[in-house]
Each structure stands twice: as structure tokens, then as C-alpha cells.
Write a protein that holds these residues in place. Structure first.
Motif, PDB file in Angstrom:
ATOM      1  N   ILE A 325       0.844  -1.196   0.000  1.00 15.24           N
ATOM      2  CA  ILE A 325       0.000   0.000   0.000  1.00 15.24           C
ATOM      3  C   ILE A 325       0.877   1.243   0.000  1.00 15.24           C
ATOM      4  O   ILE A 325       1.873   1.309   0.722  1.00 15.24           O
ATOM      5  CB  ILE A 325      -0.917   0.009   1.243  1.00 15.24           C
ATOM      6  N   VAL A 326       0.480   2.222  -0.807  1.00 14.03           N
ATOM      7  CA  VAL A 326       1.187   3.501  -0.860  1.00 14.03           C
ATOM      8  C   VAL A 326       0.206   4.610  -0.505  1.00 14.03           C
ATOM      9  O   VAL A 326      -0.873   4.712  -1.107  1.00 14.03           O
ATOM     10  CB  VAL A 326       1.769   3.761  -2.263  1.00 14.03           C
ATOM     11  N   ALA A 327       0.567   5.433   0.453  1.00 15.72           N
ATOM     12  CA  ALA A 327      -0.217   6.616   0.787  1.00 15.72           C
ATOM     13  C   ALA A 327       0.397   7.798   0.040  1.00 15.72           C
ATOM     14  O   ALA A 327       1.522   8.206   0.345  1.00 15.72           O
ATOM     15  CB  ALA A 327      -0.191   6.865   2.291  1.00 15.72           C
ATOM     16  N   VAL A 328      -0.326   8.313  -0.968  1.00 19.97           N
ATOM     17  CA  VAL A 328       0.195   9.418  -1.778  1.00 19.97           C
ATOM     18  C   VAL A 328      -0.492  10.716  -1.399  1.00 19.97           C
ATOM     19  O   VAL A 328      -1.606  10.729  -0.854  1.00 19.97           O
ATOM     20  CB  VAL A 328       0.017   9.143  -3.293  1.00 19.97           C
ATOM     21  N   ASP A 329       0.192  11.819  -1.716  1.00 22.36           N
ATOM     22  CA  ASP A 329      -0.367  13.128  -1.394  1.00 22.36           C
ATOM     23  C   ASP A 329      -1.620  13.398  -2.219  1.00 22.36           C
ATOM     24  O   ASP A 329      -2.681  13.731  -1.695  1.00 22.36           O
ATOM     25  CB  ASP A 329       0.682  14.227  -1.584  1.00 22.36           C
ATOM     26  N   THR A 330      -1.490  13.267  -3.530  1.00 23.52           N
ATOM     27  CA  THR A 330      -2.608  13.379  -4.461  1.00 23.52           C
ATOM     28  C   THR A 330      -2.374  12.379  -5.581  1.00 23.52           C
ATOM     29  O   THR A 330      -1.239  11.934  -5.804  1.00 23.52           O
ATOM     30  CB  THR A 330      -2.705  14.789  -5.083  1.00 23.52           C
ATOM     31  N   LEU A 331      -3.412  12.037  -6.319  1.00 20.77           N
ATOM     32  CA  LEU A 331      -3.228  11.136  -7.446  1.00 20.77           C
ATOM     33  C   LEU A 331      -2.339  11.768  -8.506  1.00 20.77           C
ATOM     34  O   LEU A 331      -1.517  11.090  -9.130  1.00 20.77           O
ATOM     35  CB  LEU A 331      -4.575  10.752  -8.056  1.00 20.77           C
ATOM     36  N   GLU A 332      -2.473  13.071  -8.698  1.00 21.84           N
ATOM     37  CA  GLU A 332      -1.677  13.761  -9.713  1.00 21.84           C
ATOM     38  C   GLU A 332      -0.221  13.907  -9.274  1.00 21.84           C
ATOM     39  O   GLU A 332       0.704  13.803 -10.080  1.00 21.84           O
ATOM     40  CB  GLU A 332      -2.269  15.156  -9.987  1.00 21.84           C
ATOM     41  N   GLY A 333      -0.005  14.141  -7.983  1.00 15.70           N
ATOM     42  CA  GLY A 333       1.358  14.337  -7.496  1.00 15.70           C
ATOM     43  C   GLY A 333       2.124  13.039  -7.334  1.00 15.70           C
ATOM     44  O   GLY A 333       3.313  12.970  -7.638  1.00 15.70           O
ATOM     45  N   CYS A 334       1.452  12.018  -6.843  1.00 18.30           N
ATOM     46  CA  CYS A 334       2.039  10.692  -6.648  1.00 18.30           C
ATOM     47  C   CYS A 334       3.344  10.758  -5.869  1.00 18.30           C
ATOM     48  O   CYS A 334       4.345  10.150  -6.246  1.00 18.30           O
ATOM     49  CB  CYS A 334       2.254   9.985  -7.994  1.00 18.30           C
TER      50      CYS A 334
END
Length: 564
Positions: A325-334
Motif C-alpha cells: 500500500i502507498v499513501a500518496v499526497d494526491t493522485l496527480e502528485g504521486c
């Protein structure tokens, strides 16, 4: 405990979950929705989603979006220039939780021992390294490698927990013309995954290649090429490495309709490129910036990759799947804020707790000592075959230039960017030295040399001054392989790669810094290429059109023969 009974009980909430991720949105890769709820984890498995759970450990991921761990579907870890352990430390924090590797670089130097090293390392890394068995060692009959692997050599390597099947089958002429050795390997792996490699192949030849049971392919460099392969049942792996950059060409093809059949890979990417730009995270945000729907990009990076390689245990944030699992800031920023691999949070503590495997392949550079005279290009006609570099691609052009003969030698001509390229056999087999010409480096003085020279990994050297070329090649023998920049008889910069002449024993941060110095030194000699060393490495790979060079001479790849 992480038994079947525990997983069921924790998923139902009858037992407290081992870990709970709380506060983030969960990306649903089926619909693209971002949904609320906890993620419950038992051992290395997800057991509950979209609900509230109690956990022995609760990890706050508020303000992030939870996405499945990224899967690099084809790469050579050796091209990162660090060991599998340092590669793990380099890219796992960026969200890469599975890497499907082909260790054919080290296998071409030391054979099966190199594959076994990767298999053993895979048991200790945080990310899950899947080790495909190298299909083409050597890649062709037109080069001298350090080892040769037949079907009978590969058979004992099967059955390892890291195994999926046969790695990229580069000898596509051998497949379509039914070479007995190729057929024997294909038959051995009929019950497993067979990865492909067939640049520019089309029509009936492509049909024949796919009919051999080859299901994935990463060499498409245009949307038309990729579309034909997709329509014929191949899963297309979009590649964005340090040299081979196909993302922009293939991006228009990736949408929500095609994404179940397209994946992402890096093939060959070094720590400098990873540090400056990123890894699969860079590919995802670039795709989205170019207009790819986020759902399509994240599918290609995880679920589609898992399905393509038969990894039914991962690719979604769903019960029963690996807790990647990866917790990303935003989908666009990744930009990864937290990464979990197999239920373990990726951080300094978990890296420090890993096991260790001693490196192999020391003292592998056994090249002859060379002099300036070894780099003369003896000839009796001015018409000359020249390798034309395409920056950002490993495809080359087959150029023809008139080069004057002086004292029996064709000299480099910096005014026309025509410089010497030589390959020196370094495995102690025959001492071959081949010379030719290349256009596209921009080199004005000195020489650069490397033992990273796909796939045979002999010494590749490009230069204007023969004496500097000799200094560079000889220096590689002294440091057990690596990269070197020379001018005026002096070494300006170098990076030792003592593990089979391919990998450093340094940290990835130290390797990254050394690459900065090497690139800077190369630019002082006039080099204009962004990645001169990796570009140089691919000029010796005789399975990528159109013109290449090995220790046995210049190779016309279309004709699959040595021409001089």
C-alpha cells in the motif's frame, strides 16, 4: 499469528487486526472512486476495507489517498548500478513494492551463480523481487560473454519462491526461425510466464513470435507498434528508463479501455535519474500530466501488472491481497507519504532489520592490457558504416560516411562528430578488440569507457584520442569494472563497479553523487547526451536495430550478421 483462521477472524472483526490504516481515502481501481474506511491488515495480508476496525497498531494516514503498491514489470536491477539491497532502499520508499527483474546482466558475466545471488537476495528485501530466469545468455552468437546458459542450465533454477518464468526472449530471430536451443527453452517454460522482447516486429513474424507462448513485451516505441501487439494478445509494458524513453510515444494509447492490458516498467534506470526525476512514481505523474486518466495510470502501475504476470495475490487494496500500500499526497502528485510492503512499513528501521547476502562476481574484469595502437581502425575503403545514436532510444541508425584513410587508419573527425567506438573482450576468453565509428556523442577530446555493456558486458570505449582510450580501458581493469572519464592521460572521474563489473558496493546516494561527477566530466569533453554511459552500453547490444558493435565487430541487426 497469520493463519487462515486469524485472517478470517480479523476481517470479520472478531479479532483485533494486527494493523489498521486510518484516515485516508482508498482508491477503488474498479470504478476510480475514492472511498472512506479503514484498511485492516493481518500479517502480510489485507483483511478488511471500507469499514471501521480496531487494531493493535493504528497508523494515521489522514490527508492521503491509499493506492496499491506499484509493480515494475520489467527491469534489470544491475542497471541501477547498486546491489538488490540498495535498489530496495532506493525505490521502495517511492512506492515500488514489486519488481519483476531479469538478472541477465550478471548472468552474462558469471552465469547461474549470478541468478542464484538475486534469488537469495529476494528472500531478504522489503519489496518483493521476482526473479525471472534469463533466456538469452549470451543474447546472440555474435558476441563473447562470460557465460552461456542452456535450457539444461536453467532447469535447476526453477521452483524458487521468487520465480515466475522465463525472462525477455531477446533472440526473436531464433524464435521465429525455430532455432533448436530457443525452442528447448520455450518448451521448458510452457507452463510459466514467458516475457518478450521484439522491437519493430510485425505481421506474420510477430504472429509467430506470440504463438511461441510469449505474452508480455516492452520494446514498442510507437503507438502503432504497441497497438498491433495489443490486438494480437500481448500485454504492452510502457517503458521509461534512463535511455529508452517510450512513455510520451505510448501515452496516447493508455486510457481506461486499454489500461487492463498495459503496464509500466523502467528496464534500465540509474540512481541519478531516480533521484532527479523518480521511478514508477515519475511515470504515473507524467502520464496524468499528459492527459491519461488517473484510474488508467494507477491500474497500469498495479492491478494490470499483477494480472499480466499471474500475481493474483496483489494489485488492489482488497481483502486477501498482499498489504502492498502507498499513501500518496494526491493522485496527480504521486508523492509517497508512507509505503507498506507485505504489511511492513518501509522505513530505516525495517531496512536495518533485513538479512544480507554477500556480493558475488568479484575480480571479473580479465581484459588484456591495451595500448593506443589497439584502437586504430584499419581499412582500405573510405565508405564507412557508422552507428547513429537516437537520444532517448536504444534503437540506432545505420549511417554511411566517407572517412579518409591516413597511414592505414581512419581517424576520428570531431568536426563531423565521428568518433571511435571500441569493444574490448574482458572475460579472459579471447582478448578480442573491435573498432568502429559512432555519431551523436558530441565528444571533442579524451575518452569515456564502461564495463556496463549490454548484454555481454565487455569494455565499451568511445574516444577521440587513442592514448586516452587505452588509459580508460586499462583503468577499468584496475578498479574491477565501472565507468571512467579520461582526458590528457588523466582520469577525470570514475565509479568502481566491482560486483561483476556492474554494481557498486556503495550506497545508492554515493553512486548518485559519483554519477553527477561523471556526467559533469563527460560534458567537459563535449559530450551532449544526458545519459552518456547508459547510451554507450546499448551500442553493443546486437538484438536492437539497426547497427551495433560487439567484440567481434560491427553488427547489422536487421541482417543479424557481423559486417566488419
Amino acid at each position: 499469528m497469520n493463519t487462515l483462521v486469524n485472517r478470517i477472524a480479523q476481517g470479520r472483526g472478531d479479532e483485533i487486526a494486527d494493523k489498521v490504516l486510518r484516515g485516508g481515502k482508498i482508491l477503488d481501481l474498479i470504478t476510480g472512486a475514492q472511498l472512506d474506511g479503514d484498511v485492516a491488515i493481518c500479517g502480510d495480508r489485507i483483511v478488511g476495507v471500507f469499514d471501521e476496525y480496531e487494531g493493535r497498531e493504528v497508523i494515521d494516514v489522514s490527508g492521503t489517498i491509499l493506492v496499491p503498491g506499484f509493480i515494475d514489470t520489467h527491469l534489470h536491477i544491475e542497471s541501477s548500478l547498486v546491489t538488490p539491497f540498495e535498489f530496495d532502499r532506493c525505490v521502495a520508499p517511492r512506492g515500488v513494492t514489486t519488481a519483476i527483474c531479469d538478472p541477465h546482466e550478471i548472468a552474462n558475466v558469471i552465469g547461474a551463480a549470478g541468478i542464484r545471488y538475486f534469488q537469495e537476495a529476494s528472500l531478504h528485501t522489503l519489496m518483493d523481487i521476482k526473479v525471472q530466469l534469463s533466456s538469452c545468455v549470451p543474447s546472440t552468437h555474435m558476441e563473447t560473454a562470460g557465460a552461456s546458459l542452456t535450457a539444461s542450465d536453467l532447469a535447476p533454477l526453477r521452483g524458487h519462491p521468487s520465480g515466475l518464468g522465463l525472462a525477455e526472449f531477446m533472440n526473436y530471430p531464433g524464435v521465429i526461425h525455430r532455432d533448436p536451443g530457443c525452442v528447448e527453452k520455450l518448451e521448458l517454460f510452457e507452463d510459466g510466464h514467458i516475457d518478450g522482447h521484439c522491437p519493430l516486429l510485425s505481421g506474420r513474424d510477430l504472429n509467430a513470435y506470440i504463438a511461441a507462448g510469449i505474452r508480455t513485451e516492452h520494446e514498442a516505441t510507437s503507438a502503432d507498434e504497441a497497438l498491433e501487439k495489443l490486438r494480437k494478445g500481448m500485454r504492452v509494458l510502457i517503458r521509461e528508463g534512463s535511455v529508452s524513453k517510450d512513455l510520451h510515444a505510448l501515452q496516447p494509447l493508455l486510457d481506461e479501455r486499454t489500461s487492463p492490458y498495459m503496464c509500466l516498467c523502467t528496464d534500465d534506470r540509474n540512481p541519478l535519474d531516480i533521484g532527479e526525476h523518480g521511478h514508477l512514481d515519475y511515470m504515473i505523474r507524467t502520464l496524468i500530466a499528459l492527459g491519461t486518466p488517473p484510474l488508467a495510470a494507477y491500474r497500469a502501475a498495479s492491478l494490470s501488472a499483477a494480472e499480466a504476470f499471474g500475481l493474483k495475490d496483489r494489485g488492489m487494496i482488497a481483502p486477501g491481497k498482499r498489504a502492498d500500500i502507498v499513501a500518496v499526497d494526491t493522485l496527480e502528485g504521486c508523492h509517497a507519504q508512507m509505503v507498506m510492503a507485505g504489511g511492513v512499513v518501509v522505513d530505516d528501521t525495517s531496512f536495518a532489520a533485513r538479512g544480507h547476502v554477500e556480493p558475488v562476481g568479484r575480480g571479473s574484469v580479465k581484459a588484456p592490457t591495451v595500448t593506443a595502437a589497439n584502437f586504430r581502425a584499419r581499412a582500405n575503403r573510405v565508405t564507412t558504416d557508422v552507428i547513429g545514436i537516437r537520444e532517448g532510444q536504444i534503437l540506432t541508425d545505420h549511417l554511411h560516411e566517407d572517412i579518409a584513410i591516413e597511414d592505414g587508419d581512419k581517424r576520428p573527425d570531431v568536426a563531423r562528430d565521428l568518433v571511435r567506438i571500441s569493444v574490448v573482450e574482458r572475460h579472459g576468453k579471447n582478448g578480442n578488440i573491435a573498432t568502429g565509428f559512432v555519431k551523436g556523442f558530441g565528444l571533442k577530446a579524451g575518452a569515456i569507457a564502461s564495463t556496463v555493456c549490454h548484454d555481454h558486458h565487455n569494455i565499451a570505449c568511445v574516444g577521440v584520442d587513442y592514448a586516452d582510450m587505452a588509459v580508460a580501458a586499462n583503468r577499468l581493469g584496475e578498479i574491477e569494472g565501472g565507468f571512467v572519464v579520461v582526458s590528457g592521460g588523466k582520469v577525470l572521474a570514475e565509479l568502481a563497479l566491482p560486483v561483476a563489473g556492474l554494481m557498486s558496493l556503495l550506497s545508492f546516494e554515493e553512486v548518485r553523487d559519483a554519477l553527477v561527477s561523471l556526467r559533469s566530466a563527460a560534458r567537459t569533453l563535449g559530450v551532449t547526451l544526458e545519459e552518456p554511459f547508459l547510451q554507450l552500453a546499448f551500442l553493443a547490444l546486437p538484438v536492437i536495430p539497426a547497427l551495433k558493435i560487439t567484440d567481434r565487430g560491427m553488427v547489422d541487426v536487421h541482417r543479424f550478421e557481423i559486417i566488419g
